[in-house]
Design an enzyme around this catalytic site. Structure first.
Site, PDB file in Angstrom:
ATOM      1  N   GLY A  77       0.838  -1.130  -0.107  1.00  0.00           N
ATOM      2  CA  GLY A  77      -0.246   0.382   0.033  1.00  0.00           C
ATOM      3  C   GLY A  77       0.625   1.419  -0.202  1.00  0.00           C
ATOM      4  NE  ARG A  78       6.089   1.144   4.073  1.00  0.00           N
ATOM      5  CZ  ARG A  78       6.065   2.018   5.286  1.00  0.00           C
ATOM      6  NH1 ARG A  78       6.097   3.358   5.391  1.00  0.00           N
ATOM      7  NH2 ARG A  78       6.563   1.599   6.274  1.00  0.00           N
ATOM      8  N   GLY A 136       9.227  -1.467   2.437  1.00  0.00           N
ATOM      9  CA  GLY A 136       8.362  -1.819   3.983  1.00  0.00           C
ATOM     10  C   GLY A 136       8.711  -0.774   4.583  1.00  0.00           C
ATOM     11  CB  ILE A 191      15.012   1.547  18.137  1.00  0.00           C
ATOM     12  CG1 ILE A 191      14.600   1.020  16.971  1.00  0.00           C
ATOM     13  CG2 ILE A 191      14.650   3.246  17.201  1.00  0.00           C
ATOM     14  CD1 ILE A 191      12.780   0.953  16.328  1.00  0.00           C
ATOM     15  CB  ALA A 230      15.084  -6.994   7.965  1.00  0.00           C
ATOM     16  CG  HIS A 237      48.679 -10.004  10.269  1.00  0.00           C
ATOM     17  ND1 HIS A 237      48.323  -9.420  11.807  1.00  0.00           N
ATOM     18  CD2 HIS A 237      50.233  -9.300  10.426  1.00  0.00           C
ATOM     19  CE1 HIS A 237      49.656  -8.222  11.846  1.00  0.00           C
ATOM     20  NE2 HIS A 237      50.495  -7.942  11.293  1.00  0.00           N
TER      21      HIS A 237
HETATM   22  P1  NAI Z   1      13.830  -3.330  21.751  1.00  0.00           P
HETATM   23  O1  NAI Z   1      12.594  -3.810  22.786  1.00  0.00           O
HETATM   24  O2  NAI Z   1      15.181  -3.562  21.433  1.00  0.00           O
HETATM   25  O3  NAI Z   1      13.895  -2.139  23.043  1.00  0.00           O
HETATM   26  C1  NAI Z   1      12.676  -1.352  23.616  1.00  0.00           C
HETATM   27  C2  NAI Z   1      13.753  -0.992  25.886  1.00  0.00           C
HETATM   28  O4  NAI Z   1      12.999  -0.225  26.162  1.00  0.00           O
HETATM   29  C3  NAI Z   1      13.332  -1.584  26.759  1.00  0.00           C
HETATM   30  O5  NAI Z   1      15.677  -1.797  27.004  1.00  0.00           O
HETATM   31  C4  NAI Z   1      13.039  -1.866  27.280  1.00  0.00           C
HETATM   32  O6  NAI Z   1      12.712  -2.290  28.358  1.00  0.00           O
HETATM   33  C5  NAI Z   1      12.452   0.071  27.277  1.00  0.00           C
HETATM   34  N1  NAI Z   1      11.240  -0.470  28.392  1.00  0.00           N
HETATM   35  C6  NAI Z   1       9.533  -0.349  27.683  1.00  0.00           C
HETATM   36  N2  NAI Z   1       9.186   0.340  28.146  1.00  0.00           N
HETATM   37  C7  NAI Z   1       9.644   1.159  28.886  1.00  0.00           C
HETATM   38  C8  NAI Z   1       9.198   2.274  29.800  1.00  0.00           C
HETATM   39  N3  NAI Z   1       7.272   2.610  30.376  1.00  0.00           N
HETATM   40  N4  NAI Z   1       9.502   3.465  30.072  1.00  0.00           N
HETATM   41  C9  NAI Z   1      11.303   3.133  30.068  1.00  0.00           C
HETATM   42  N5  NAI Z   1      11.371   1.773  29.026  1.00  0.00           N
HETATM   43  C10 NAI Z   1      10.853   1.425  28.702  1.00  0.00           C
HETATM   44  O7  NAI Z   1      12.736  -1.966  21.149  1.00  0.00           O
HETATM   45  P2  NAI Z   1      13.032  -0.989  20.696  1.00  0.00           P
HETATM   46  O8  NAI Z   1      13.948  -0.410  20.776  1.00  0.00           O
HETATM   47  O9  NAI Z   1      12.134   0.055  20.360  1.00  0.00           O
HETATM   48  O10 NAI Z   1      13.331  -2.011  18.683  1.00  0.00           O
HETATM   49  C11 NAI Z   1      11.942  -2.228  18.456  1.00  0.00           C
HETATM   50  C12 NAI Z   1      12.784  -3.443  17.228  1.00  0.00           C
HETATM   51  O11 NAI Z   1      13.402  -2.973  16.251  1.00  0.00           O
HETATM   52  C13 NAI Z   1      13.095  -4.441  18.203  1.00  0.00           C
HETATM   53  O12 NAI Z   1      13.075  -6.190  18.275  1.00  0.00           O
HETATM   54  C14 NAI Z   1      14.278  -4.847  17.872  1.00  0.00           C
HETATM   55  O13 NAI Z   1      14.909  -6.269  17.327  1.00  0.00           O
HETATM   56  C15 NAI Z   1      14.352  -4.325  16.126  1.00  0.00           C
HETATM   57  N6  NAI Z   1      15.469  -2.966  15.423  1.00  0.00           N
HETATM   58  C16 NAI Z   1      16.338  -4.134  15.214  1.00  0.00           C
HETATM   59  C17 NAI Z   1      17.768  -3.319  14.223  1.00  0.00           C
HETATM   60  C18 NAI Z   1      18.539  -4.273  14.310  1.00  0.00           C
HETATM   61  O14 NAI Z   1      19.183  -4.844  13.952  1.00  0.00           O
HETATM   62  N7  NAI Z   1      19.680  -3.219  13.857  1.00  0.00           N
HETATM   63  C19 NAI Z   1      17.068  -1.613  14.098  1.00  0.00           C
HETATM   64  C20 NAI Z   1      15.936  -0.727  14.623  1.00  0.00           C
HETATM   65  C21 NAI Z   1      14.971  -1.514  15.524  1.00  0.00           C
END
Ligand code: NAI
Length: 462
Positions: free
Chosen positions: A34-35, A40, A180, A317, A441
């Site tokens: 839809g985008r 995505g 994130i 991903a 190396h």
């Molecule tokens: P996340 O699950 O990695 O981290 C969320 C954090 O927020 C946790 O540490 C949690 O304890 C904290 N939290 C939750 N509620 C809170 C509150 N009320 N107050 C304070 N802290 C709180 O989620 P994130 O970073 O949003 O990423 C979402 C998804 O996207 C994840 O599954 C991640 O693996 C994926 N992602 C992966 C990337 C990569 O592989 N490089 C890059 C970006 C996203």
């Protein structure tokens, strides 16, 4: 109306990879999106744009911090934010157009619009109903909200808004010390914003190896990021030009407030299946709203499959891509398979963090006897030359058999280095197999070999 063997709903990394593989396997395939562009969240508002901004700001940091040390004189670099955002957009465009090209090349039809599934075997898009022997739900995820937090994508933003701020903020509060929050927090920290991360737990990046968590947080602190740990965010309030965040410290329940130009909400994501009509169809969901599937990504409704962020497992991903390929192979009558024990996770900060397999904490909990081979990048010549000697490689191997059980890296190019260990794990290798493999190396990869040597008779350069 057309008849298809497979209609994939969603063109993120899970969906587009699935559609291409289906077509390669001789299935008549369409993908609904839809985008305005394919790819995505990952390509449009996630992995790819964030990596463009991470790369640009890392170059900025390198120029400011290290050029002088190498005898390269530059005037103080000046950031043209508009141009940086254009570079980010060009990167997105190049990638999304690439998928469009791949669809044409592989004869995958792009059905433009938002899909609903009126009944098994049928997909409605933009007033037309198409028939499909198989339907794959690959609709991904969306940022999950917090009670009391109202996102306007200007002052209080999710990752989507954080990728296109009108100007570089002077201060930023990041709610959530996960992937994130730390990636995008790093971007704005390097651009000069004062970044404060508020994390609910006592450690950042939940689930990661504890030693990596500690080193990672110490490194980010050295870079100027501030952390409020063990704090539950209660609410955000929009002020005239800023936003105020109220949080409670878990240890004593005391309430505190801070404000900043921008608040980034990064507290996780939730499956996105709105509008598909799964309720009336009777497709079962988990209590967390994920589409329930069996070991072959089949839902409880015959002919409907689901993959990626919409189902259980890490929201990554590459996990979605692997499931996309496997489900295509399953539909084509082959034996699609995903090894969930060997899915790497990478955080693209500087230094990078990469992990695969089990952590020490998991092994302890399982009562699994293990040994640790650890090697610091301080002992790696290439890392020292490149001002990248912060961090280490840690390999966990079975105490008896030496089989590699997990690896955790914080350091230069960790996200690339981890894959040699992934391949080793896929082949059931022992640490000694890595240690006996000649490594060129001087490369960062020698640190992986040294960590493998540390599982046995010991590393050479430590
Ligand atoms: P996340 O699950 O990695 O981290 C969320 C954090 O927020 C946790 O540490 C949690 O304890 C904290 N939290 C939750 N509620 C809170 C509150 N009320 N107050 C304070 N802290 C709180 O989620 P994130 O970073 O949003 O990423 C979402 C998804 O996207 C994840 O599954 C991640 O693996 C994926 N992602 C992966 C990337 C990569 O592989 N490089 C890059 C970006 C996203």
């Amino acid at each position: 109306m057309a008849n298809y063997d497979v209609i994939v709903i969603g063109s993120g990394p899970g969906g587009y990879v699935c559609a291409i593989r289906c077509a390669q396997l001789g299935l008549k395939t369409a993908c609904v999106e839809g985008r305005e562009t394919l790819g995505g969240t990952c390509l449009n508002v996630g992995c790819i744009p964030s990596k463009a901004l991470l790369h640009a700001t890392e170059m900025l940091h390198e120029t400011e911090e290290n050029f002088g040390k190498m005898g390269i004189k530059v005037l103080r670099p000046d950031v043209d934010w508009k141009k940086m955002l254009e570079y980010k957009q060009d990167t997105i465009d190049a990638n999304t157009k690439g998928i469009e090209f791949l669809f044409k090349k592989n004869k995958v039809d792009w059905l433009k619009g938002w899909a609903t599934i009126p009944e098994a075997g049928k997909v409605a898009v933009g007033g037309e109903v198409h028939e499909a022997k198989n339907i794959v739900i690959a609709t991904g995820s969306e940022p999950s909200s917090l009670p009391g937090v109202e996102v306007d994508e200007k002052t209080v933003v999710t990752s989507t808004g954080a990728l296109e701020l009108g100007k570089i903020p002077k201060s930023m509060i990041v709610i959530g010390g996960g992937v994130i929050g730390l990636e995008l927090g790093s971007v704005y920290n390097r651009l000069g914003a004062e970044v404060t991360v508020i994390e609910f737990l006592d450690a950042i990046t939940p689930g990661m190896d504890a030693e990596v968590q500690k080193t990672f947080q110490r490194t980010l602190k050295k870079q100027g990021m501030k952390f409020v740990m063990g704090a539950a965010v209660q609410k955000t309030e929009a002020l005239k030009t800023k936003a105020k965040v109220t949080y409670k410290l878990r240890k004593d329940d005391s309430e505190h407030q801070i404000d900043a130009d921008v608040v980034l909400v990064a507290t996780g994501r939730k499956p996105y299946t709105d509008g598909l009509g799964l309720g009336p169809l009777g497709v079962e969901l988990t209590d967390r709203g994920q589409v329930k599937t069996d070991d072959h990504w089949r839902t409880n409704v015959s002919g409907i499959y689901a993959i990626g962020d919409a189902i259980t497992g890490p929201m990554l991903a590459h996990k979605a891509e692997d499931e996309g390929m496997a489900v295509a192979e399953t539909i084509a009558g082959q034996a699609g398979h995903v090894n969930y024990g060997v899915i790497p996770g990478v955080i693209y900060t500087h230094p990078e963090v990469a992990t695969v397999g089990q952590t020490e904490q998991q092994l302890k909990e399982a009562g699994h006897a293990y040994k640790i081979g650890k090697f610091s990048f301080m002992g790696n010549g290439r890392a020292k030359a490149n001002f990248a000697a912060d961090g280490f490689v840690k390999i966990l191997a079975d105490k008896e058999t030496d089989r590699i059980l997990g690896a955790h890296i914080i350091g230069p190019m960790a996200g690339d280095l981890i894959h040699e260990i992934c391949v080793a794990m896929e082949f059931g290798a022992a640490a000694e197999d890595l240690a006996r493999t000649c490594h060129a190396h001087p490369t960062y990869s020698e640190a992986v070999r040294e960590a493998a040597l540390a599982c046995g008779d010991g590393p050479i350069h430590a």
